[in-house]
Design a protein around this motif. Sequence first.
Motif, PDB file in Angstrom:
ATOM      1  N   LEU A  77       0.914  -1.151   0.094  1.00  0.00           N
ATOM      2  CA  LEU A  77       0.197  -0.012  -0.077  1.00  0.00           C
ATOM      3  C   LEU A  77       0.722   1.512  -0.109  1.00  0.00           C
ATOM      4  CD1 LEU A  77      -2.810   1.033   0.048  1.00  0.00           C
ATOM      5  CD2 LEU A  77      -2.721   0.925   2.868  1.00  0.00           C
ATOM      6  N   TYR A  78       1.983   1.207   0.757  1.00  0.00           N
ATOM      7  CA  TYR A  78       2.757   2.345   0.914  1.00  0.00           C
ATOM      8  C   TYR A  78       3.990   2.570  -0.001  1.00  0.00           C
ATOM      9  CZ  TYR A  78       0.015   3.717   5.065  1.00  0.00           C
ATOM     10  OH  TYR A  78      -1.251   4.059   5.838  1.00  0.00           O
ATOM     11  N   ALA A  79       4.511   1.430  -0.577  1.00  0.00           N
ATOM     12  CA  ALA A  79       5.710   1.392  -1.386  1.00  0.00           C
ATOM     13  C   ALA A  79       5.500   2.351  -2.448  1.00  0.00           C
ATOM     14  CB  ALA A  79       5.849  -0.129  -1.595  1.00  0.00           C
ATOM     15  N   PRO A  80       4.507   2.322  -3.389  1.00  0.00           N
ATOM     16  CA  PRO A  80       4.553   2.846  -4.543  1.00  0.00           C
ATOM     17  C   PRO A  80       4.381   4.475  -4.169  1.00  0.00           C
ATOM     18  CG  PRO A  80       2.671   0.978  -4.716  1.00  0.00           C
ATOM     19  CD  PRO A  80       3.031   1.377  -3.198  1.00  0.00           C
ATOM     20  N   ILE A  81       3.535   5.097  -3.069  1.00  0.00           N
ATOM     21  CA  ILE A  81       4.060   6.380  -2.796  1.00  0.00           C
ATOM     22  C   ILE A  81       5.344   6.819  -2.414  1.00  0.00           C
ATOM     23  CG2 ILE A  81       2.976   8.162  -1.121  1.00  0.00           C
ATOM     24  CD1 ILE A  81       0.557   6.398  -0.430  1.00  0.00           C
ATOM     25  N   LYS A  85       8.050   9.344  -4.700  1.00  0.00           N
ATOM     26  CA  LYS A  85       8.447  10.295  -3.924  1.00  0.00           C
ATOM     27  C   LYS A  85       9.905  10.438  -4.214  1.00  0.00           C
ATOM     28  CE  LYS A  85       8.616  12.980   0.407  1.00  0.00           C
ATOM     29  NZ  LYS A  85       8.483  12.946   1.754  1.00  0.00           N
ATOM     30  N   TYR A  86      10.592   9.451  -3.847  1.00  0.00           N
ATOM     31  CA  TYR A  86      12.130   9.216  -3.952  1.00  0.00           C
ATOM     32  C   TYR A  86      12.385   9.272  -5.298  1.00  0.00           C
ATOM     33  CZ  TYR A  86      12.526   9.236   1.023  1.00  0.00           C
ATOM     34  OH  TYR A  86      12.389   9.634   2.426  1.00  0.00           O
ATOM     35  N   ILE A  87      11.840   8.686  -6.392  1.00  0.00           N
ATOM     36  CA  ILE A  87      12.090   8.730  -7.675  1.00  0.00           C
ATOM     37  C   ILE A  87      12.261  10.109  -8.205  1.00  0.00           C
ATOM     38  CG2 ILE A  87      11.642   8.078 -10.040  1.00  0.00           C
ATOM     39  CD1 ILE A  87      11.049   5.230  -8.997  1.00  0.00           C
ATOM     40  N   ASP A  88      11.191  10.874  -7.891  1.00  0.00           N
ATOM     41  CA  ASP A  88      11.267  12.337  -8.321  1.00  0.00           C
ATOM     42  C   ASP A  88      12.201  13.308  -7.526  1.00  0.00           C
ATOM     43  OD1 ASP A  88      10.142  14.619  -9.469  1.00  0.00           O
ATOM     44  OD2 ASP A  88       9.159  15.133  -7.899  1.00  0.00           O
ATOM     45  N   LEU A  90      15.376  11.815  -6.780  1.00  0.00           N
ATOM     46  CA  LEU A  90      16.570  11.440  -7.613  1.00  0.00           C
ATOM     47  C   LEU A  90      16.617  12.149  -8.829  1.00  0.00           C
ATOM     48  CD1 LEU A  90      16.769   7.830  -6.338  1.00  0.00           C
ATOM     49  CD2 LEU A  90      18.183   9.687  -5.659  1.00  0.00           C
ATOM     50  N   SER A  91      15.464  12.200  -9.516  1.00  0.00           N
ATOM     51  CA  SER A  91      15.506  12.698 -10.902  1.00  0.00           C
ATOM     52  C   SER A  91      15.837  14.115 -10.774  1.00  0.00           C
ATOM     53  CB  SER A  91      14.045  12.512 -11.432  1.00  0.00           C
ATOM     54  OG  SER A  91      13.126  12.995 -10.836  1.00  0.00           O
ATOM     55  N   ARG A  92      15.374  15.003  -9.791  1.00  0.00           N
ATOM     56  CA  ARG A  92      15.858  16.210  -9.492  1.00  0.00           C
ATOM     57  C   ARG A  92      17.217  16.659  -9.157  1.00  0.00           C
ATOM     58  NH1 ARG A  92      10.800  18.581  -5.594  1.00  0.00           N
ATOM     59  NH2 ARG A  92       9.133  18.464  -7.168  1.00  0.00           N
ATOM     60  N   LEU A  93      17.948  15.564  -8.378  1.00  0.00           N
ATOM     61  CA  LEU A  93      19.194  15.745  -8.050  1.00  0.00           C
ATOM     62  C   LEU A  93      20.016  15.386  -9.445  1.00  0.00           C
ATOM     63  CD1 LEU A  93      19.323  13.747  -4.809  1.00  0.00           C
ATOM     64  CD2 LEU A  93      19.611  16.260  -5.168  1.00  0.00           C
ATOM     65  N   ARG A  94      19.659  14.339 -10.243  1.00  0.00           N
ATOM     66  CA  ARG A  94      20.311  13.963 -11.467  1.00  0.00           C
ATOM     67  C   ARG A  94      20.322  14.969 -12.495  1.00  0.00           C
ATOM     68  NH1 ARG A  94      18.788   8.354 -13.630  1.00  0.00           N
ATOM     69  NH2 ARG A  94      20.611   8.901 -15.321  1.00  0.00           N
ATOM     70  N   GLU A 100      15.007  19.145 -18.121  1.00  0.00           N
ATOM     71  CA  GLU A 100      14.283  17.551 -18.029  1.00  0.00           C
ATOM     72  C   GLU A 100      13.143  17.713 -17.287  1.00  0.00           C
ATOM     73  OE1 GLU A 100      14.945  12.913 -17.507  1.00  0.00           O
ATOM     74  OE2 GLU A 100      16.863  14.304 -16.993  1.00  0.00           O
ATOM     75  N   VAL A 101      11.821  16.957 -17.972  1.00  0.00           N
ATOM     76  CA  VAL A 101      10.496  16.944 -17.151  1.00  0.00           C
ATOM     77  C   VAL A 101      10.621  15.856 -15.975  1.00  0.00           C
ATOM     78  CG1 VAL A 101       8.174  16.390 -17.597  1.00  0.00           C
ATOM     79  CG2 VAL A 101       9.576  17.413 -19.459  1.00  0.00           C
ATOM     80  N   ALA A 102       9.870  16.368 -14.910  1.00  0.00           N
ATOM     81  CA  ALA A 102       9.891  15.310 -13.733  1.00  0.00           C
ATOM     82  C   ALA A 102       9.322  14.057 -14.149  1.00  0.00           C
ATOM     83  CB  ALA A 102       9.107  16.463 -12.627  1.00  0.00           C
ATOM     84  N   PHE A 103       9.450  13.005 -13.193  1.00  0.00           N
ATOM     85  CA  PHE A 103       9.082  11.773 -13.379  1.00  0.00           C
ATOM     86  C   PHE A 103       7.643  11.842 -13.245  1.00  0.00           C
ATOM     87  CE2 PHE A 103       8.083   7.475 -11.872  1.00  0.00           C
ATOM     88  CZ  PHE A 103       8.317   6.806 -12.975  1.00  0.00           C
ATOM     89  N   ASN A 104       7.148  12.387 -12.125  1.00  0.00           N
ATOM     90  CA  ASN A 104       5.635  12.423 -11.923  1.00  0.00           C
ATOM     91  C   ASN A 104       4.847  12.953 -12.889  1.00  0.00           C
ATOM     92  OD1 ASN A 104       6.347  11.354  -9.349  1.00  0.00           O
ATOM     93  ND2 ASN A 104       6.067  13.239  -8.397  1.00  0.00           N
ATOM     94  N   LYS A 105       5.380  14.037 -13.660  1.00  0.00           N
ATOM     95  CA  LYS A 105       4.720  14.670 -14.752  1.00  0.00           C
ATOM     96  C   LYS A 105       4.480  13.924 -16.058  1.00  0.00           C
ATOM     97  CE  LYS A 105       5.576  19.649 -13.317  1.00  0.00           C
ATOM     98  NZ  LYS A 105       6.287  20.837 -13.793  1.00  0.00           N
ATOM     99  N   ARG A 106       5.773  13.040 -16.174  1.00  0.00           N
ATOM    100  CA  ARG A 106       5.966  12.134 -17.300  1.00  0.00           C
ATOM    101  C   ARG A 106       5.060  11.017 -17.120  1.00  0.00           C
ATOM    102  NH1 ARG A 106      11.839  10.797 -18.334  1.00  0.00           N
ATOM    103  NH2 ARG A 106      12.115  10.987 -15.752  1.00  0.00           N
ATOM    104  N   LEU A 107       5.070  10.497 -15.547  1.00  0.00           N
ATOM    105  CA  LEU A 107       4.086   9.351 -15.467  1.00  0.00           C
ATOM    106  C   LEU A 107       2.692   9.813 -15.739  1.00  0.00           C
ATOM    107  CD1 LEU A 107       3.680   6.626 -14.558  1.00  0.00           C
ATOM    108  CD2 LEU A 107       3.721   7.131 -12.207  1.00  0.00           C
ATOM    109  N   ALA A 108       2.075  10.834 -15.095  1.00  0.00           N
ATOM    110  CA  ALA A 108       0.930  11.244 -15.343  1.00  0.00           C
ATOM    111  C   ALA A 108       0.587  11.572 -16.849  1.00  0.00           C
ATOM    112  CB  ALA A 108       0.777  12.862 -14.472  1.00  0.00           C
ATOM    113  N   TYR A 109       1.512  11.884 -17.805  1.00  0.00           N
ATOM    114  CA  TYR A 109       1.247  12.348 -19.028  1.00  0.00           C
ATOM    115  C   TYR A 109       0.983  10.721 -19.607  1.00  0.00           C
ATOM    116  CZ  TYR A 109       2.091  13.344 -23.767  1.00  0.00           C
ATOM    117  OH  TYR A 109       2.020  13.278 -25.326  1.00  0.00           O
ATOM    118  N   ARG A 110       1.772   9.829 -19.429  1.00  0.00           N
ATOM    119  CA  ARG A 110       1.531   8.607 -19.860  1.00  0.00           C
ATOM    120  C   ARG A 110       0.409   8.060 -19.576  1.00  0.00           C
ATOM    121  NH1 ARG A 110       4.770   8.274 -24.182  1.00  0.00           N
ATOM    122  NH2 ARG A 110       7.129   9.014 -23.701  1.00  0.00           N
ATOM    123  N   VAL A 111      -0.169   8.126 -18.361  1.00  0.00           N
ATOM    124  CA  VAL A 111      -1.690   7.615 -17.818  1.00  0.00           C
ATOM    125  C   VAL A 111      -2.609   8.412 -18.814  1.00  0.00           C
ATOM    126  CG1 VAL A 111      -3.169   7.621 -15.682  1.00  0.00           C
ATOM    127  CG2 VAL A 111      -0.596   7.016 -15.512  1.00  0.00           C
TER     128      VAL A 111
END
Length: 299
Positions: A77-81, A85-88, A90-94, A100-111
Amino acid sequence: AILLCFASLLHRNFSLHDQVHHLRGQLGAATAKLQSCIVVMDSSLDMSSVFSYQSNDEFVPSRSLKNFSLLLSLSALYAPIIILKYIDLLSRLRRSGGSEVAFNKRLAYRVDIFLSLHPYAKPLVLLVGTMLLIGLGGLALYGVTDDSLSDCLWLSWTFVADAGNHANAVGFGPKLVSVSISIGGMLVFAMMLGLVTDSISEKFDSLRKGRSEVIEQSHTLILGWSDKLGSLLNQICIANESLGGGTIVVMAERDKEEMEADIAKMEFDMKGTAVICRSGSPLILADLKKFLRRVQLWF
């Protein structure tokens, strides 16, 4: 803070379950000693009630397995959240200031693209969400109750289907899990009701706008709209009077309700001829295919 309170309550629930199992073990040992001390008993005496705790304790599932199922349901239940959060992060740090577009925005766009392109995507997502809710709820109930896994999955389905079934839960842990499943069931029911309402509304809007196909033969199709349409309809109605009436289909780039209202204002007798209005363009082949079934064309 909420997670810490929930974890402390779960730890308290586990300790109470362990105490209950420890007491059952002591009771089983005491009944075994009592059985060995009994020498003569009346043959009519039923000893099944005396040793019921010992026989029931053999069917109680392992406590570690139940704890693992509860932790598995909470982790799922809590692992996806946490991962999102941490993938976003890490993507900001990279990116370090990149564009580059944030991972959350890309995922929302794909959905969004997936839900837009596939017509059955929304019911499929709702079905998968319902199955996940039933599965995770069943694992959580298996961790806080003494029932079997199949019974817990069935009980989780009853909580999803009917939110009032959680009133029969006994104990803090089962009550907390059953209320959570019931809340998820209410959300699933609300989304399902919204999907059904949207599909029915879209169907009625399509019928109201005149986009449906005309299933007629030997009818007259009038393409376009002009001020001379009234006199043309009157002449066709007079011509169809000898045939007992007919069908006229009017297709124009106007709203269906407006065309029907303007035709209703024309003061002449239709003489048994039915006039059907449809919205469409005479220049689009897909619109013409809805009406071209042995027709007589009038431009």
